[in-house]
Design a protein around this motif. Structure first.
Motif, short mmCIF file in Angstrom:
data_model
loop_
_atom_site.label_atom_id
_atom_site.label_comp_id
_atom_site.label_asym_id
_atom_site.label_seq_id
_atom_site.Cartn_x
_atom_site.Cartn_y
_atom_site.Cartn_z
N ARG A 47 36.97 48.54 52.33
CA ARG A 47 38.09 48.69 51.02
C ARG A 47 38.94 47.53 51.03
O ARG A 47 39.47 46.81 52.15
N VAL A 48 39.41 46.88 50.01
CA VAL A 48 40.08 45.89 49.65
C VAL A 48 40.63 45.84 48.32
O VAL A 48 40.15 46.24 47.44
N ASP A 49 41.60 45.14 47.99
CA ASP A 49 42.23 45.17 46.77
C ASP A 49 42.32 43.73 46.58
O ASP A 49 42.09 42.71 47.46
N GLY A 50 42.66 43.30 45.22
CA GLY A 50 42.56 41.90 44.82
C GLY A 50 42.55 41.52 43.50
O GLY A 50 42.72 42.27 42.68
N LEU A 51 42.41 40.18 43.21
CA LEU A 51 42.46 39.70 41.64
C LEU A 51 41.74 38.52 41.62
O LEU A 51 41.79 37.50 42.27
N LYS A 52 40.83 38.37 40.84
CA LYS A 52 40.12 37.09 40.34
C LYS A 52 40.85 36.51 39.27
O LYS A 52 41.29 37.19 38.29
N TRP A 53 41.16 35.22 39.31
CA TRP A 53 41.72 34.40 38.11
C TRP A 53 40.97 33.50 37.76
O TRP A 53 40.78 32.50 38.38
N ILE A 54 40.25 33.50 36.71
CA ILE A 54 39.04 32.86 36.16
C ILE A 54 39.09 32.10 34.71
O ILE A 54 39.60 32.55 33.85
N SER A 55 39.25 30.82 34.68
CA SER A 55 39.33 29.97 33.71
C SER A 55 37.88 29.70 32.97
O SER A 55 36.92 29.41 33.57
N SER A 56 38.17 29.79 31.58
CA SER A 56 36.83 29.23 30.86
C SER A 56 37.29 28.33 30.09
O SER A 56 37.96 28.56 28.84
N PHE A 57 36.96 26.76 30.19
CA PHE A 57 37.61 25.73 29.38
C PHE A 57 36.02 25.48 28.79
O PHE A 57 35.53 24.27 29.61
N PRO A 58 35.48 25.64 27.78
CA PRO A 58 34.14 25.07 27.48
C PRO A 58 33.96 23.62 27.21
O PRO A 58 33.12 23.03 27.48
N GLY A 59 35.13 22.95 26.95
CA GLY A 59 35.10 21.53 26.79
C GLY A 59 34.89 20.68 28.12
O GLY A 59 34.64 19.63 28.03
N ASN A 60 35.24 21.69 29.09
CA ASN A 60 34.78 20.72 30.61
C ASN A 60 33.56 20.22 30.55
O ASN A 60 33.26 19.19 31.39
N VAL A 61 32.46 21.05 29.91
CA VAL A 61 31.14 20.46 30.34
C VAL A 61 30.88 19.30 29.73
O VAL A 61 30.09 18.54 30.49
#
Ligand code: NAD
Length: 356
Positions: A87-101
Motif C-alpha cells: 500500500r502506497v499513495d502518490g502522484l505521477k506528473w507526466i509531460s507530453s511535448f510531441p515536438g521533442n521528438v
C-alpha cells in the motif's frame, strides 16, 4: 521510509520521533530494476487491476494541464492510492511535448512521487517515463493475452505508430512468450518506421519485419493491431478493414472512429476514466448517448464476468491508471532499497520541530 532520530518534544524534552527520509531514484536505477522482469511486471499489473476492480484503491480523474500557446502539449497529473500488501499513495506528473521528438528527445517525461501510507510524507521521487512506458506495455501484453483466449492466438502483429511506446509493447509481448510470423509497421514518419525496424533487428525479433505504406494494408494483414500514435482525433474510419476480427490494443485512444468501436467488443481499464477527454470510447458515448457499446473492463474479463466474443473485433482502450504507476514505482523503490543503492537526500525534511 523513516529513520529514528532524536527530536525535541514540545516541552523541551527529547523523544524518539520518526524522521521521514527522501530518496531520488534515477532513470538508470529504474531501468536496472525492471530489466528482464516482464513476466513479473505483467503479474503485478494484473494484481493491481484486480485490486482496483475490488475497490481497494483511490484513482481520481487525471488532471490535464494544457497551454493556449502550445496546443499540442500537455502535462497530466495522476494522483492515486493503492491498498493491498504494497500500500502506497502518490502522484505521477507526466509531460507530453510531441515536438521533442524532432529535437531528438522523447515526447514524454515524468516523475513519480511516492507518499507514505501512515504519515503522508513523500518518501521518493522516481524518474517515471520508464515506469509509465513499462506499466503501459505490461497492461497491453496482459490485455493481448486475456482478449485472445477465445480465438486463435495472433501470429501477425501490426504497429500503427512506432515510437517509444510501440517499442516497449513489443518488448513486453516478446518478454511474455509471444512470437510472431510477421511484425508489421506503419508510421507517418519514415524515420520512426526505420528506427523501429532497427530496434527489431537489434533485439533479434523472430519473424519477418514489414513496413506498410498504408494503415489499411497493415490492419488487414494483422490479427493483433497496436495503435501507439499521437493522433488527436480519429484517422481510421473504415469498419471493413477490421472484418477479420483482430484483437486491437488501442493504446493511443483517439485513432478509431466511433463506428469502428460500435462494430466491436470494447474493453477498457476503467469506464469512468476512459469515457473522458474525447477518447474514441468517449466519442462513441457522445454519438450513441449510451455506454451499451462497452463489454466491460479488463478486470471483469479476467474475473470471468465478461466474455469476449470471437466473431467481432475486440478493442482494448486503456486510459492508463495512476494505480499502475504506483504499483510499478513501489516495486522499483523496494528493489533499489533492497539492493542498498538508494540515494537518500539527507535532511530533505528539515523543519521537523513544531516550535523550532
Ligand atoms: N493509454 C495509456 O495508458 C498510454 C500510456 C502511455 C502513452 N500512451 C500514448 O501512446 C502514444 C505513443 O506514445 P510514444 O511515446 O510512443 O510517442 P512517440 O512520439 O514516440 O511516437 C508516436 C509515433 O506515432 C506516429 N504517428 C503519429 N500519427 C500517426 C498516424 N496517424 N499514423 C501512423 N503513425 C502516426 C509518429 O510519427 C510517431 O513515430 C501517445 O499517444 C501516448 O499518449 C498511452
Amino acid at each position: 521510509m523513516t529513520s529514528t532520530l532524536s527530536a525535541a518534544s514540545a516541552d523541551g524534552g527529547a523523544e524518539q520521533a520518526p524522521v521521514p527520509s527522501f530518496a531520488v531514484v534515477s532513470g538508470a536505477q529504474v531501468q536496472g530494476a525492471l530489466l528482464g522482469q516482464e513476466k513479473e511486471i505483467v503479474e503485478l499489473v494484473e494484481a493491481t487491476y484486480r485490486l482496483h476492480g475490488a475497490g481497494d484503491s483511490v484513482n481520481p480523474p487525471s488532471y490535464f494541464l494544457r497551454f493556449p500557446d502550445r496546443r499540442s502539449s500537455r502535462i497530466i497529473a495522476l494522483p492515486a492510492s493503492i491498498g493491498g500488501p504494497g500500500r502506497v499513495d502518490g502522484l505521477k506528473w507526466i509531460s507530453s511535448f510531441p515536438g521533442n521528438v524532432a529535437a531528438g528527445i522523447p515526447r514524454a517525461s515524468a516523475v513519480l512521487i511516492l507518499n507514505d501510507h501512515d504519515t503522508g510524507y513523500p518518501f521518493a521521487c522516481l524518474e517515471a517515463s520508464i515506469i509509465s512506458a513499462t506499466r503501459t506495455a505490461a497492461s497491453a501484453a496482459l490485455a493481448a493475452d486475456w482478449l485472445s483466449r477465445s480465438r486463435p492466438r495472433p501470429t501477425r502483429v501490426g504497429f500503427v505508430g512506432s515510437g517509444l511506446i510501440a517499442r516497449y509493447i513489443h518488448a513486453f509481448l516478446a518478454g511474455t512468450g509471444w512470437w510472431f510470423d510477421e511484425v508489421g509497421v506503419h508510421d507517418l514518419s519514415a524515420d520512426s518506421a526505420a528506427g523501429f525496424g532497427g530496434y527489431l533487428e537489434q533485439v533479434g525479433s523472430v519473424g519477418r519485419v514489414r513496413v506498410y505504406g498504408s494503415a489499411e494494408e497493415l490492419i488487414r494483414s494483422s490479427d493483433l493491431v497496436v495503435f501507439a500514435t499521437i493522433a488527436a482525433e480519429p484517422h481510421i474510419g473504415e469498419v471493413s478493414w477490421f472484418a477479420h476480427n483482430p484483437v486491437v490494443l488501442h493504446i493511443s485512444l483517439r485513432d478509431l472512429a466511433p463506428e469502428i468501436l460500435l462494430a466491436s467488443a470494447n474493453v477498457v481499464d476503467d469506464v469512468e476514466h476512459c469515457l473522458k477527454a474525447n477518447t474514441s470510447p468517449h466519442l462513441a458515448e457522445q454519438l450513441t448517448g449510451s455506454r451499451d457499446f462497452l463489454a466491460g473492463t479488463l478486470d471483469e474479463v479476467m474475473a470471468g464476468r465478461v466474455e469476449v466474443p470471437a466473431d467481432r473485433p475486440v478493442i482494448f482502450s486503456p486510459f492508463g491508471l495512476g494505480v499502475l504507476d504506483l504499483a510499478v514505482g513501489k516495486y522499483v523503490y523496494d528493489k533499489v532499497a533492497g539492493s542498498g543503492e538508494l540515494l537518500v537526500i539527507e535532511d530533505f525534511f528539515h523543519e521537523l520541530r513544531r516550535y523550532g
